[in-house]
Design an enzyme around this catalytic site. Sequence first.
Site, short mmCIF file in Angstrom:
data_model
loop_
_atom_site.label_atom_id
_atom_site.label_comp_id
_atom_site.label_asym_id
_atom_site.label_seq_id
_atom_site.Cartn_x
_atom_site.Cartn_y
_atom_site.Cartn_z
N ASN A 178 49.20 67.01 49.56
CA ASN A 178 48.28 66.19 48.77
C ASN A 178 48.76 64.74 48.83
O ASN A 178 49.80 64.43 49.43
CB ASN A 178 48.14 66.71 47.34
CG ASN A 178 49.45 66.71 46.57
OD1 ASN A 178 50.29 65.82 46.72
ND2 ASN A 178 49.65 67.72 45.73
N ARG A 179 47.99 63.83 48.22
CA ARG A 179 48.32 62.41 48.31
C ARG A 179 49.74 62.11 47.80
O ARG A 179 50.52 61.42 48.48
CB ARG A 179 47.31 61.60 47.50
CG ARG A 179 47.47 60.07 47.66
CD ARG A 179 46.76 59.33 46.53
NE ARG A 179 45.34 59.59 46.52
CZ ARG A 179 44.43 58.86 47.17
NH1 ARG A 179 44.82 57.83 47.90
NH2 ARG A 179 43.15 59.17 47.08
N PHE A 180 50.06 62.64 46.61
CA PHE A 180 51.37 62.36 46.02
C PHE A 180 52.50 62.90 46.90
O PHE A 180 53.51 62.21 47.12
CB PHE A 180 51.45 62.99 44.62
CG PHE A 180 52.78 62.84 43.96
CD1 PHE A 180 53.17 61.62 43.41
CD2 PHE A 180 53.66 63.92 43.89
CE1 PHE A 180 54.42 61.48 42.80
CE2 PHE A 180 54.91 63.78 43.28
CZ PHE A 180 55.28 62.56 42.74
N GLU A 181 52.35 64.12 47.41
CA GLU A 181 53.39 64.73 48.25
C GLU A 181 53.62 63.91 49.51
O GLU A 181 54.77 63.70 49.93
CB GLU A 181 53.00 66.16 48.61
CG GLU A 181 53.07 67.14 47.44
CD GLU A 181 52.41 68.47 47.73
OE1 GLU A 181 52.75 69.44 47.04
OE2 GLU A 181 51.55 68.54 48.64
N ASP B 203 46.16 76.40 47.25
CA ASP B 203 46.18 77.71 47.92
C ASP B 203 44.80 78.04 48.49
O ASP B 203 44.68 78.60 49.59
CB ASP B 203 46.59 78.81 46.92
CG ASP B 203 47.97 78.56 46.32
OD1 ASP B 203 48.81 77.97 47.02
OD2 ASP B 203 48.19 78.96 45.17
#
Length: 463
Positions: A191-194, A260
């Site tokens: 995701n964006r944060f990761e 998931d």
Amino acid sequence: MRKILVIGDLIADYYLWGKSERLSPEAPVPILEVKKESKSLGGAANVANNLISLGAQVFLCGVVGDDLEGKHFINALKIREVDTSGVLIDKTRCTTLKTRIIVQNQQIVRVDKEIKDPLNADLRKNLLDFVAEKIQEMDGIILSDYNKGVLDFKITQTIIALANKHYKLILCDPKGKDYSKYSHASLITPNRFELEQALHLKLDGDANLLKALQILQETYHIAMPLVTLSEQGIAFLEKNELINCPTIAKEVYDVTGAGDTVIASLTLSLLESKNLKEACEFANAAAAVVVGKMGSALASLEEIALILNQTHPKILSLEKLLNILEYNKQKVVFTNGCFDILHKGHASYLQKAKALGDILIVGLNSDASIKRLKGDKRPIVGEKDRAFLLASLSCVDYIVVFEEDTPIGLIQALKPDILVKGADYLDKEVIGSEFAKETCLMAFEEGYSTSAIIEKIKRAYND
């Protein structure tokens, strides 16, 4: 049915649902009055659960503790018909348990019970031996990394190398900041944060999104770089260009397990269409379904179809269907018809046809084709609605609408193992039989016909 191997961290999700209207006299904290308790499969098991919901056959590989929670977890997997032969018992750890407290449909706290230690030597060997044994028969592999100790660097890279050796699609849901762990995977789904954390790059516009995806491809050799952007959908790299695939979600109640759902739906869609844009659109629709529900929810094909403009993933063009069947080893059954005003006779006929093989394909006459065959008053039900109704039958795997008067072109292209026609063709030539390995004539259930239904309606409304 696609065979998918899911490897990763297994998590038991436990929910306490209730209301809170009082403060405790013991401390300035709210009191939860529990109204309902529920358990669900989390982590890699939720990926498996999503795949099952989308019609795949799933083999799960991971670790649970030698405890009551682990036994319940394995039983729950078996109830969902997940193959658990790769689920290993670790006597040194507890089964990972996440307890969420929900008040008035809002999650207020989560309590985690877990051990994140790497697997011991025996468990590592058993896990990799299982993967090596199963990988050749799989259509795709998913690594679901929740950083709970199963997918360390060496295990992850060993599995990716095995997948590439056998030319298997392998997707990774990453965790942590070291993405060299996932290098040479087919696709990863940060995701964006990761992705910001891993690349130390603020993804605050298209220019930086493009740069980040290029780094994934050039530095980490990810074949299909992708990032999920929450309410903004999914962005991916295609021919060195940034492609944005917007979200479809209208209401968001709970994002638990949405990642998931995305990786499960991406995997199956990529295996079917081999087109990343189509796969992202399908994944966005699946995510839109689950975030509109509470808890680790699932998306069915029917729910996804309703979001995708009333279309259905079983309804395909001939070109797409041939692409799907290119490496198919299962027995294909083909039949065709108008199926105008679907009734029990039709359903019974199709169930018997499916029983002859593994995959049932229905060739469906278009509206124009029916008008030429039966006159201007037919069909009663339009081709889109007829196709959607057929797709709702579990015995039907795929539907192809054809414009011609006969399905000979379809049969010639598909070359089915078994061609099924009604028993009324007993003394007639069955069109396309020369392109099938076997032709089977099957009787319709007596007392059911579209013509009889039409006449009954006419009589009823003429009275």
